[in-house]
Design an enzyme around this catalytic site. Structure first.
Site: not given
Ligand code: FBP
Length: 552
Positions: A81, A145, A175-176, A202-205, A250-252, A311, A425-426
């Site tokens: 992401g 991805r 991480d992956d 990298k990751t906003i999460d 957000m934050g998977r 999320e 996404y914003e």
């Molecule tokens: P990454 O861990 O790959 O950086 O992605 C995080 C994220 O922004 C999550 O917060 C969210 O659940 C997911 O990507 C959304 O994925 P997509 O962009 O495929 O809709």
């Protein structure tokens, strides 16, 4: 008419700062090797799987008298992401490589790992990079991805790199993706393939974090964006005094974003998924505890408030977690007609599909819309796409129905008028905050320094991030030392451990100390938009999470 905004023009002029060690013109950057970094868990299993890169030392940098160094051809990809600051990783990498030798070349593989597999690339020149400096997004080269996890894919990567005479690869990911970087580095070494592999976090999460990675890039900017929006909604709520705003963030998996936004805005209620799991709270427990706050505020005439929801919540609620896992299994094992399963409203029928009695009941208690999302929205492995579930709508449905019951029994006489939001996404592609702009540039520059030193299997790391940039400390951290073994898709795999909210940690303690007060009273804070200019105390500030973790 200008095609870029005045702010974009000003951001292009921003010059990221480098720490002292990278600012000594006319010197070479060389490395100092420290103690090996060994995995804290599953050491023997990791050692067997990473014979070449196991036990590598942590490295720092020092400058020495300038000597002639070889040019390097380097490939770079974004993976996963979007996160603000990615372009600055590339800018820092490019500048660092050119500092090593002006004939070095940087190639960007397009659309993530797919570009590596199909040799879809562009050469990243100074002219091409220039308009992207300090900008948000990943549009310079795109991301994707696709997972690289088979030897035949690794061989294709090798062939494509060899065609361009590439001797190093930089993977910018979570991480992956950084786990993949470690595995690829090991594979190349084991097969005498002279390609170094370096990762960048990298990751906003915010869930790629450990003793050596103080934060992942993008988290700072995303939390500032969401907190600005939440603050504005808080102000609307105390002005209009008529809505409860239910905001999914957000934050998977991890709840770091929700926690940071709670600390920045003092929203009335914030659910932390890790706490839900730890205390084994059912959906009904969660609804009851939110309702008791709604009732209490209503008794003070306050029929409004702000609820933040991470999320990934549903995956942490024990009975829904079991349901999701049963659904995943039965979808994987049987050739099931998803549509008829989604439309089944009879528990005996559901049991015939293979759901346990309890899961069938849990499933039927969910609103039809959520049932549909659980069954129909599947990823390429057939798993539920938890991030696509409208958790805010689920909560609104359940809260409305519970408050209705309480009204009918005479226990509640307020009004509940909910508004659902999803902020995601914003926050991912905004021009990076000064923190992320500097951090990312330094991550890229550090990656270049490791390439110059001939290292592989390392993650670029900067320590002391709560200090001014001049005091930041670049490091190289061996990826194998951050691995542990986890069960993935039915077998044990080495992976970098995901960092979830630490319920014994300082950010959670700060939240927990204040949450009753924030729930009852309106202690809202309005952070306002990201400031790129002005007093350093505002423009260069890092997250509250990082400040608390580093200083308490
Ligand atoms: P990454 O861990 O790959 O950086 O992605 C995080 C994220 O922004 C999550 O917060 C969210 O659940 C997911 O990507 C959304 O994925 P997509 O962009 O495929 O809709």
């Amino acid at each position: 008419m200008n095609s870029i905004s005045p702010l974009q023009v000003e951001r292009l002029n921003f010059e990221p700062t480098l720490p002292e060690i990278f600012r000594k013109n006319g010197t070479n950057i060389t490395i100092t090797k420290h103690d090996p970094l060994l995995p804290t868990k599953d050491r023997e299993s990791i050692k067997v799987r990473f014979p070449e890169t196991f036990g590598k030392p942590i490295i720092t940098f020092r400058s020495e008298e300038k000597q002639e160094t070889q040019p390097h051809n380097v490939g770079v990809i974004f993976s996963g992401g979007q996160a603000s600051g990615g372009h600055n990783v590339i800018a820092g990498l490019f500048d660092g490589l050119k500092y090593l030798n002006k004939n070095s070349k940087l190639y960007g593989f397009l659309n993530g790992p797919d570009g590596l597999l199909t040799n879809n690339h562009i050469e990243l020149t100074a002219e091409l990079i220039k308009p992207f400096r300090n900008s948000g997004g990943f549009d310079m080269i795109g991301s994707g991805r696709t997972k690289l996890n088979h030897n035949d894919q690794f061989d294709t990567v090798k062939e494509n790199c060899t065609k361009l005479d590439i001797s190093s690869l930089v993977i910018i990911g979570g991480d992956d993706s950084n786990t993949t970087a470690g595995i690829l580095a090991e594979y190349f070494l084991a097969n005498n393939i002279p390609i170094q592999v370096i990762g960048c976090p990298k990751t906003i999460d915010g869930d790629l974090r450990n003793d050596w990675i103080e934060t992942s890039f993008g988290f700072d900017t995303a939390c500032k964006v969401y907190s600005e929006l939440i603050g504005s909604i808080c102000r609307d709520a105390i002005s209009a005094k008529k809505y409860w705003h239910i905001i999914k963030l957000m934050g998977r998996s991890a709840s770091h974003i929700a926690l940071e936004c709670a600390l920045q805005t003092h929203a009335n209620i914030t659910i932390i998924s890790e706490e839900v799991e730890n205390e084994k709270l059912t959906l009904q427990n969660i609804i009851d505890s939110i309702c008791s706050i709604i009732l209490n505020r209503s008794n003070f005439g306050k029929n409004y408030g702000i609820l933040l929801v991470p999320e990934g919540l549903v995956e942490f609620i024990p009975e829904i977690k079991v349901l999701i896992s049963e659904l995943n299994d039965l979808m994987a094992e049987n050739d099931i007609n998803q549509e008829s399963l989604a439309n089944t409203c009879d528990s005996t029928e559901l049991e015939k599909y293979g759901l346990s009695k309890h899961s069938a009941e849990v499933y039927l208690a969910l609103p039809a819309e959520i049932r549909l999302q659980l069954v129909m929205d599947r990823d390429s492995h057939g798993n539920v796409q938890v991030s696509k579930i409208d958790t805010e709508k689920l909560l609104i449905h359940k809260l409305s129905s519970r408050l209705n019951d309480l009204k009918n029994s005479g226990d509640y006489n307020g009004s509940f008028s909910p508004q659902g939001h999803f902020f995601g996404y914003e926050g991912r592609c905004v021009a990076p905050s000064n923190f992320d702009a500097n951090y990312c540039y330094n991550l890229g520059y550090t990656a270049a320094a490791m390439i110059g030193a001939g290292e592989t299997g390392y993650l670029s790391s900067i320590k002391n991030l709560n200090m001014p940039v001049s005091a930041w400390q670049p490091h190289g951290i061996p990826i194998s030392g951050m691995m542990n073994m986890e069960r993935r898709h039915g077998s044990e795999k080495p992976v970098i451990q995901k960092y979830l909210v630490d319920l014994g940690g300082k950010p959670f303690a700060e939240f927990s100390k204040n949450r009753d007060d924030w729930a009852e009273n309106d202690r809202y804070v309005f952070p306002g938009p990201i400031q790129y200019f002005g007093p350093s105390s505002i423009a260069d500030a890092c997250t509250i999470t990082l400040t608390l973790e580093k200083t308490g």
